[in-house]
Motif scaffolding. Structure first.
Motif, PDB file in Angstrom:
ATOM      1  N   GLU A  60      20.116 -14.994  15.089  1.00 39.65           N
ATOM      2  CA  GLU A  60      18.778 -15.675  14.381  1.00 39.65           C
ATOM      3  C   GLU A  60      18.535 -16.431  13.839  1.00 39.65           C
ATOM      4  O   GLU A  60      17.371 -17.713  13.520  1.00 39.65           O
ATOM      5  N   ALA A  61      19.443 -16.580  12.546  1.00 38.11           N
ATOM      6  CA  ALA A  61      18.873 -17.772  11.480  1.00 38.11           C
ATOM      7  C   ALA A  61      20.115 -19.232  11.492  1.00 38.11           C
ATOM      8  O   ALA A  61      18.915 -20.313  11.596  1.00 38.11           O
ATOM      9  N   GLU A 109      15.207  -7.492  14.419  1.00 43.55           N
ATOM     10  CA  GLU A 109      14.761  -6.161  14.248  1.00 43.55           C
ATOM     11  C   GLU A 109      15.055  -5.233  15.157  1.00 43.55           C
ATOM     12  O   GLU A 109      15.351  -3.773  15.015  1.00 43.55           O
ATOM     13  N   LEU A 110      15.500  -5.702  16.297  1.00 44.10           N
ATOM     14  CA  LEU A 110      16.142  -4.948  17.373  1.00 44.10           C
ATOM     15  C   LEU A 110      17.385  -3.631  17.091  1.00 44.10           C
ATOM     16  O   LEU A 110      17.827  -4.180  16.923  1.00 44.10           O
ATOM     17  N   ALA A 111      16.908  -3.001  18.122  1.00 45.46           N
ATOM     18  CA  ALA A 111      18.548  -1.761  17.449  1.00 45.46           C
ATOM     19  C   ALA A 111      19.637  -1.712  18.732  1.00 45.46           C
ATOM     20  O   ALA A 111      20.414  -2.039  18.815  1.00 45.46           O
ATOM     21  N   ASP A 112      18.779  -2.439  19.955  1.00 46.38           N
ATOM     22  CA  ASP A 112      19.680  -2.552  20.865  1.00 46.38           C
ATOM     23  C   ASP A 112      20.194  -3.569  20.979  1.00 46.38           C
ATOM     24  O   ASP A 112      19.309  -4.742  20.998  1.00 46.38           O
ATOM     25  N   ALA A 118      19.566 -10.670  24.558  1.00 44.14           N
ATOM     26  CA  ALA A 118      18.806 -10.971  25.654  1.00 44.14           C
ATOM     27  C   ALA A 118      17.861 -11.816  25.440  1.00 44.14           C
ATOM     28  O   ALA A 118      17.372 -12.696  25.682  1.00 44.14           O
ATOM     29  N   ARG A 119      16.755 -11.566  24.368  1.00 43.66           N
ATOM     30  CA  ARG A 119      16.554 -12.091  23.926  1.00 43.66           C
ATOM     31  C   ARG A 119      16.613 -13.825  22.891  1.00 43.66           C
ATOM     32  O   ARG A 119      15.720 -14.669  22.950  1.00 43.66           O
TER      33      ARG A 119
END
Length: 159
Positions: A60-61, A109-112, A118-119
């Motif tokens: 993400e970074a 921040e998603l746990a899944d 996918a995002r």
């Protein structure tokens, strides 16, 4: 005597050019490092991502930094600030960049892990489109620039 004068003038001109090149390299390096350490998502506009993302190696970074540098290249285009329609289109793109960055922050921040991946994949596809934009905008006709800006804005919104 004339030969000495020519040599002195040549040396002075060479030193002047060398000094100018050194100053340019130093100044450019300073500006790049300043932007790299800043939290600006768009030059002059702070983002909402964690400060750690300026140097972290997480996916993400890295995606966040790719967005920052791509939009900075769009803002570096000297033709855009001289046309109100192009500035308005770039402002809409800026809004889409902030929305995409917010999506990256939320996905991080998603746990899944599958959903997170996918995002991130969807965001990366949009970022690839954004990274191509600066090259397309350079010296293109105004209508082409407007079309390209709108296409990329739509791609970012769809991510």
């Amino acid at each position: 005597m004339v030969a000495i004068l020519v040599i002195v003038i040549t040396v002075v001109v060479a030193l002047f050019i060398l000094g100018g090149a050194a100053w340019f390299a130093w100044d450019s390096d300073k500006r790049v490092k300043k932007f790299a350490r800043s939290t600006d998502l768009i030059p002059g506009k702070p983002g909402r991502a964690p400060v750690e993302w300026t140097s972290a190696t997480s996916r993400e970074a890295l995606l966040h930094r790719r967005v920052r540098y791509a939009i900075a290249d769009v803002h570096a285009n000297p033709a855009i600030p001289h046309d109100q329609d192009l500035v308005a289109a770039r402002d809409r793109l800026d809004d889409a960049v902030f929305d995409l960055d917010d999506k990256l922050i939320a996905a991080a921040e998603l746990a899944d892990e599958d959903e997170k991946s996918a995002r991130f994949d969807a965001a990366e596809t949009a970022i690839l489109v954004l990274e191509e934009l600066p090259r397309k905008l350079w010296e293109a006709p105004k209508q082409t620039q407007l079309t390209d800006l709108e296409k990329v804005t739509s791609a970012l919104a769809a991510a």
